[in-house]
Design an enzyme around this catalytic site. Structure first.
Site, PDB file in Angstrom:
ATOM      1  N   CYS A 149      20.661  55.370 -19.287  1.00 43.90           N
ATOM      2  CA  CYS A 149      21.584  54.137 -18.982  1.00 43.90           C
ATOM      3  C   CYS A 149      22.795  53.964 -19.723  1.00 43.90           C
ATOM      4  CB  CYS A 149      20.560  53.014 -19.106  1.00 43.90           C
ATOM      5  SG  CYS A 149      21.240  51.269 -19.247  1.00 43.90           S
TER       6      CYS A 149
ATOM      7  N   CYS B 150      23.055  50.780 -21.704  1.00 47.67           N
ATOM      8  CA  CYS B 150      22.110  50.725 -22.788  1.00 47.67           C
ATOM      9  C   CYS B 150      22.827  51.160 -24.143  1.00 47.67           C
ATOM     10  CB  CYS B 150      20.888  51.504 -22.548  1.00 47.67           C
ATOM     11  SG  CYS B 150      19.974  50.639 -21.181  1.00 47.67           S
TER      12      CYS B 150
END
Length: 170
Positions: free
Chosen positions: A76, A79
């Site tokens: 991600c 993230c």
């Protein structure tokens, strides 16, 4: 001189308007994405084992103080921005993270070590925990208090925003 003040006032008003619009859009997106999130900690998710070998009982922990539960993924891109902030928050608050569909334990541990993350991590290789919680987007941040979800945030957020949500849940 009045002309200059008028131009600046319009610029300031326009900028404030943009920020308010962005804030409202972000709130609506969070509301839409959180529609499937469980409002209580799912029974099968109360006691979890972290990659560090510890057992975590989210409901019991949330009785003492709010717990930040952070669903993230090694793949991600958002993230990579949020995880360091969560790691910093873990120094002051109870944080449990769930690596969502990120591969084998060794891979997740290696990435966490490379990035210097010290937060407790549960590896959800198959995404079963995420499905139980109704999480479909990374990053997703839940604030749990007394076994109940108090707040849900998805996507990019700030350290200040997470800390404010934790303080409001006390």
């Amino acid at each position: 001189m009045a002309f200059k003040n008028s131009v600046w006032a319009k610029r300031i008003a326009k900028t404030v308007g943009y920020f308010v619009a962005i804030f409202i859009i972000a709130m609506l997106v969070d509301w839409y994405r959180s529609a499937d999130i469980e409002t209580t900690v799912p029974e099968q998710s109360t006691t979890l084992r972290t990659l560090q070998g510890d057992t975590v009982d989210i409901i019991e922990r949330s009785k003492e103080a709010p717990v930040l539960v952070y669903f993230w993924a090694t793949w991600c891109p958002y993230c990579t921005v949020v995880s360091p902030m969560v790691d910093g928050i873990a120094e002051d608050y109870d944080v449990v993270t769930v690596a969502f569909s990120s591969g084998a334990d060794e891979k997740v541990m290696q990435i966490a070590q490379q990035k210097g993350y010290e937060f407790a991590t549960v590896n959800d290789q198959t995404g079963v925990l995420a499905r139980r919680w109704g999480v479909s987007v990374t990053p997703t941040i839940l604030i749990i208090r007394d076994g109940e979800v108090q707040s849900v945030t998805t996507g990019l957020t700030t350290s200040l925003g997470m800390r404010a949500r934790l303080m409001l849940a006390r």
